[in-house]
Each structure stands twice: as C-alpha cells, then as structure tokens.
Scaffold this active site. Structure first.
Site, PDB file in Angstrom:
ATOM      1  N   GLU A   1     -37.754 -57.463-147.263  1.00 29.07           N
ATOM      2  CA  GLU A   1     -38.386 -56.158-147.011  1.00 29.07           C
ATOM      3  C   GLU A   1     -39.414 -56.417-145.929  1.00 29.07           C
ATOM      4  OE1 GLU A   1     -40.708 -53.525-146.362  1.00 29.07           O
ATOM      5  OE2 GLU A   1     -41.731 -54.070-148.235  1.00 29.07           O
ATOM      6  N   LEU A   2     -39.170 -55.900-144.712  1.00 23.33           N
ATOM      7  CA  LEU A   2     -39.880 -56.362-143.527  1.00 23.33           C
ATOM      8  C   LEU A   2     -40.641 -55.225-142.852  1.00 23.33           C
ATOM      9  CD1 LEU A   2     -36.929 -58.650-142.324  1.00 23.33           C
ATOM     10  CD2 LEU A   2     -38.892 -59.277-143.767  1.00 23.33           C
TER      11      LEU A   2
ATOM     12  N   CYS B   1     -46.523 -51.519-143.573  1.00 21.51           N
ATOM     13  CA  CYS B   1     -45.310 -51.507-142.752  1.00 21.51           C
ATOM     14  C   CYS B   1     -44.785 -50.102-142.530  1.00 21.51           C
ATOM     15  CB  CYS B   1     -44.236 -52.397-143.363  1.00 21.51           C
ATOM     16  SG  CYS B   1     -43.905 -52.094-145.092  1.00 21.51           S
TER      17      CYS B   1
END
Length: 459
Positions: A232-233, A266
């Site tokens: 999960e970036l 993010c």
C-alpha cells in the site's frame, strides 16, 4: 551495551523516548519463535476475536493513552491524533468480526463424474509468519491494519514500525498482552530500515505487508518474489472541481484535506483541477481557508497543522515549492518555513512537469490548475504513475459516473475529499500505488491460504 534509537519530537526536537536497536540475532530469534507458534496452530477463532474486541474496548476506555504518544513522536496535532485513535478502535472491531466470519467453501465435486460420491471443502488456513512494516504518518491505525488482521487470521506477526515513531507500536503490543494475546504472537522489532532486508528475506517468513514509499515497497517485492507481498504505497491525489458546486464549501474541505497532518498522508489532496468557470473563486476561497488554519504546537487542541516528520523533509518540500515558482507557478500563500514547520501553501498555475504535480509532495502544499473540458481534466488527473484515490466534485450524476469509469485509481470519491477512508472498505491502489486492498476482511483473505480437502468414503 545495547545500542539504542532515540525518538525525538519533530516539532521541538526534545527526546520523547528511547528504544533498543534490534540486530540480526534479534531478528532470527523473533522469526524462529513466530514460526514455532505457527507450527503449533492458531488460537480458536472465538479467542482471537475476543482479544481484538477487548483491545478495542481498552483503547476506547483510555484514548489519550495513545493520542499523547502519537502527538509526541509524530508531531500530529492532538485533535487529529484522537481521530486516529477512534479509527483504530474501528479497525480492531472490524478485525474481530473478520475473525468470526472467515470461512471456506464447498466444491461441487459431483459436477464431474470423477467426483461423484466425494465431498470437496476449501478451508482458509493461516498463511504463516507475517512481517508488517508500517510508516510514521499513522503510527497507531496503520499498525492496527497490519496487526489486527494478522491476529484475526491466526498468523503470528512481527512488526517493524517506522524508526521515527516506534513508541505507539510498542504501547499497542503492551495493550494486546494485557488483553490476552499470548506471548510471541505479536513481536515488535525496532530496527532501522537498513536492517530490514534480513527480516523480509528470512525463509520462515511467509508474507510481508508493507505501507510506505513506492521505491522501497517495489524493491521488497523484487527481493522476495516467491513470498506473498502486499503493498500500500503513495499517491499524488487529484481532485476535479466542476461548475455548479458550492465553491466555498468545497474550498473549506480541500484546505483541510490538503494540509491535515502537514499533508503527510498518501491521499492528501495535492492537485486540484478547477473548471475555468470556478477556478478564480475556488482559488481565492482556498487561500482564505488555508490562511485560517492554525499552525503551531501539536499539543495545543486548537492546532490543525504542525511540523513535518523532520527538518530535512520540510526543506525538501520548500525546495519543490521554490522550483515550481521558478518554473512559472504562483505562490498564493504560505511557503515560509521555521525548522520542520512549513506554512500551508497554495500554488496556482501548476504544470505537469513540476515536482509538485508529477511526484508525491507529502507536505502541506496544494496546487491548482484550470481546465475547460472534463476529458482534459480526467486525462491530466490520470497523467501520473500513481493510482490510489482521486476525487471529483460535481452536481451531475452522469459526470460522476464518467469519472468513476475513467479515473484510473483504486478508488474514486464523488462530492467528498479523497482523503476519505473508512477502515472496513477495500483501500488500495493500482500502478505505483500498490497491489493490495487493505481493510480487515480483505487483509484476512490475503493472510490466509485456500486448502482443498477431498473426502471419499472409506475403502
């Protein structure tokens, strides 16, 4: 003498804690212990669920136990830290539900003549030792998204928290012990990033679940191609603003969504594509809302924006703003820096080549660009290597559905800022933003394997 890692406040530099720096021997012992537990077999599902429910109740009963630690080690404003704690409670409760409901399936064996008289079952069994690697920006809830599903799935987990924010994770491990999690099922290793390779490469580790930067995440996957690796970036979140919306209300929402926790999320709003009919009004309203944000000491209940995680990050983000200004963007407000604190910044006239548009800023910077055609706006939103979440504000349902089909992201959020997340939803991205979907029920699926069992009558 044991080497230690000092934990300091990003806001004022004071030391808030100290943890051991674990080494190779510690890693090997932790994995061996976890592997032995896996071989012995998981706790019954009802016991795993009970531990998770007790943990949720314990956090809920004393939320400041964690909010204060998050505030100290991450410089997250205390009000925002309390919101994170509330979300972590949900994460534990959804994980308890997943523990009680994870199930396999029946296979219709007699659909083939060879299977006549046989019974086919698919069981969901724990995958094995899980390594969870979590970032600094949500030191409780993103840790919970690793730990709680692993417990629900029956997997021993070794957690490597961010070096900058290990104290919250260690406190969570203590709480889970108080709630009845048997010793060894959660082990926290405070190792530096450079020491992590030994952990992820260990042959007794079955799965790595990583949240963090794309470069590191994809490098881990390349290093261990035969392991299950969930990533999960990052993202550089776009939002499209169409005519016909309440511009002031949208600007107020975007101001918070782009600057909460100093933009260190993010899915923090980064790129705003505003239709020419509303662009000037939206930019003016956004500047007013951003200027009204309270910047300062994270321990003050009134503070909305505080320090970035360290001064080097603040310097980097300020440098990107300067580069954008030199390339033709207008700094509408903000951009001044005091140590690790960068004033929330609004840029107009951003272009795709600028770092503030092309890359993930991970700081309190929002850029505005103007468009006249929706297809153009969606193409510019998609012009990125990332694909986590995107948003659109529109009163037109047809436009909303067009955006949902066209925007190449893991989630498209309509008439809400794309920082929106509830902890049970399948959260994750495409392209450089990752390869998994988090949310307890979905994580438990990844942490368990399908095992086929075929039963025939005795010979």
């Amino acid at each position: 003498m044991t080497e230690t890692i000092s934990v300091t406040s990003p806001y004022d530099g004071r030391q808030v804690g100290e943890v051991p720096r674990h080494g190779d021997d510690d890693i090997d012992r932790a994995v061996d212990r976890a592997a032995q537990l896996h071989r012995r077999g998981a706790l019954p599902a009802h016991e795993r669920a009970a531990v998770l429910d007790r943990a949720a109740a314990a956090i809920e009963g004393d939320p400041d136990r964690f909010a204060r630690i998050i505030c100290d080690e991450a410089a997250k404003p205390i009000s925002t830290a309390r919101t994170e704690v509330a979300r972590a409670i949900d994460t534990f409760r959804f994980s308890a539900a997943a523990a009680r409901t994870v199930a396999g399936e029946l296979v219709p064996m007699d659909a083939s003549s060879a299977g006549e008289g046989k019974l086919g079952l698919v069981m969901r069994v724990p995958r094995g030792v899980v390594v969870g690697i979590s970032p600094f920006n949500f030191p409780l809830n993103l840790v919970a998204h690793k730990v709680a599903p692993a417990i629900a799935a029956g997997c021993p987990i070794i957690l490597k928290p961010a070096t900058a924010t290990p104290l919250t994770a260690l406190e969570l491990a203590r709480l889970l012990g108080e709630c009845g999690l048997p010793e060894g099922w959660l082990q926290v290793l405070t190792v530096r990033g450079s020491d992590t390779n030994r952990l992820v490469e260990h042959p007794d580790v079955a799965m790595i679940t990583f949240t963090g930067s794309p470069d590191v995440g994809w490098a881990i996957r390349e290093r261990v191609p035969r392991k299950e690796v969930g990533l999960e970036l990052g993202n550089n979140t776009p939002v499209i603003v169409e005519p016909g919306v309440d511009v002031d209300a949208v600007a107020a929402a975007l101001a918070v969504a782009g600057n909460g926790f100093a933009g260190q999320s993010c899915i923090s709003v980064q790129r705003i594509y505003a239709h020419a009919e509303v662009a000037d009004r939206l930019t003016d309203a956004l500047v007013r809302e951003v200027d009204a944000l309270v910047v300062g000491d994270p321990s003050d209940d009134a503070t909305q924006v505080s320090a970035l995680i360290d001064e080097g990050e603040a310097e980097r983000v300020a440098g990107w703003v300067d580069e954008a200004a030199q390339a033709g963007a207008t700094v509408c407000t903000g951009a001044s820096r005091d140590g690790a604190v960068l004033r929330p910044t609004v840029l107009s006239g951003i272009t795709p080549a600028m770092k503030v548009s092309a890359r993930e800023v991970f700081g309190p910077v929002v850029g505005v660009a103007t468009y006249t055609d929706l297809e153009e706006a969606m193409a510019r939103a998609n012009d990125t290597v990332y694909g986590l979440q995107a948003g659109i504000f529109t009163p037109d349902l047809d436009v909303a559905l067009r955006a949902a089909r066209t925007l190449d992201f893991g989630a498209v959020v309509v008439n809400e800022v794309p920082t929106f997340r509830t902890d049970q939803m399948p959260y994750g991205g495409v392209r450089d933003s990752g390869n998994t979907r988090e949310g307890p029920a979905y994580a438990v699926e990844d942490m368990t394997e399908r095992r086929l069992v075929v039963i025939d009558r005795p010979l």
